[in-house]
Design a protein around this motif. Structure first.
Motif, mmCIF file in Angstrom:
data_model
loop_
_atom_site.group_PDB
_atom_site.id
_atom_site.type_symbol
_atom_site.label_atom_id
_atom_site.label_comp_id
_atom_site.label_asym_id
_atom_site.label_seq_id
_atom_site.Cartn_x
_atom_site.Cartn_y
_atom_site.Cartn_z
ATOM 1 N N VAL A 70 10.335 2.540 7.724
ATOM 2 C CA VAL A 70 11.264 1.407 7.730
ATOM 3 C C VAL A 70 12.574 1.823 8.387
ATOM 4 N N ARG A 104 12.569 -4.107 -0.058
ATOM 5 C CA ARG A 104 11.585 -3.036 -0.134
ATOM 6 C C ARG A 104 10.176 -3.596 -0.255
ATOM 7 N N CYS A 136 9.092 -5.085 3.180
ATOM 8 C CA CYS A 136 8.780 -4.055 4.171
ATOM 9 C C CYS A 136 7.474 -3.347 3.833
ATOM 10 N N ALA A 173 4.581 -5.349 5.039
ATOM 11 C CA ALA A 173 4.577 -5.745 6.450
ATOM 12 C C ALA A 173 3.428 -5.082 7.211
ATOM 13 N N ALA A 227 8.517 -1.301 10.076
ATOM 14 C CA ALA A 227 9.210 -2.559 9.810
ATOM 15 C C ALA A 227 10.707 -2.323 9.906
ATOM 16 N N ALA A 253 14.416 -3.481 8.226
ATOM 17 C CA ALA A 253 15.183 -4.140 7.171
ATOM 18 C C ALA A 253 16.569 -4.423 7.736
#
Length: 212
Positions: free
Chosen positions: A5, A98, A101, A104, A109, A111
């Protein structure tokens, strides 16, 4: 499931939305903290009940939803009020981001967290800012000079100069945001220039995610 992420942040009116749209066009899932913040204080939510308990019924619009324009004026004129509101909203936003993500698709991903540099300490840790989001693997800052922020705010929101200054001053400084950055996009030029920046970063993040 996206285990990698990237946190994307930047000051108000820096062009974060333009950058995230270009990542989405490349098939990257974006979890948006602004949308998560709306969900956190939606009608009937525990978050909205806490806001009313803290600020009174004047925090509500006639339809029972949060009166966002009124709350914005209130918190940007009162640092204590802003911190009180953030203490209600931020923990809920972290949890929502969280989860989004983690669910995903794709190798990584994003954020999108406008207030990443300002994030309040997590209870029991004493750590805020980037440390409040330990699951971020990398931080991308969309950077512009303060004078560009000011010009864009006045044109975009139709507000007066005094409110624009308060909105900028309420956030972390440009230097504080850059201090947590792994990657930077300087977005003070034409929008077309973003395409190449985002494409290069997308390739980098896909490689990093693939490498574990």
């Amino acid at each position: 499931m996206a285990d990698y992420v990237v946190g994307l942040t930047g000051g108000v009116a820096s062009g974060k939305s333009e950058v995230t749209r270009r990542f989405e066009a490349l098939g990257v899932a974006v979890a948006d903290a602004d949308l998560a913040a709306r969900d956190a204080v939606a009608v009937g939510s525990e978050g909205l009940a806490e806001v009313v308990a803290a600020f009174g019924a004047g925090a509500l619009a006639p339809d029972g939803s949060l009166d966002r324009p009124a709350m914005r004026r209130r918190v940007f004129a009162d640092d204590a009020a802003r911190l009180r509101l953030e203490a209600i909203v931020h923990p809920r936003v972290r949890d929502l981001l969280r989860a989004q993500c983690a669910a995903a698709p794709g190798p990584y991903a994003i954020a999108a967290i406008p207030l990443l540099a300002e994030a309040l300490p997590v209870q029991g840790t004493g750590a805020g800012g980037r440390a409040a989001y330990p699951w971020l693997r990398r931080v991308l800052v969309v950077d512009v000079p303060v004078e560009v922020q000011r010009e864009r705010l006045l044109a975009r929101d139709g507000i007066d100069a005094a409110l624009a200054e308060r909105m900028i001053a309420a956030q972390a400084t440009r230097q504080e945001r850059l201090a947590i950055a792994d990657d930077v996009i300087v977005n003070d030029g034409p929008l077309e220039a973003l395409e190449a920046h985002v494409a290069a970063l997308d390739a980098r993040y896909r490689a990093l995610a693939g490498a574990g």
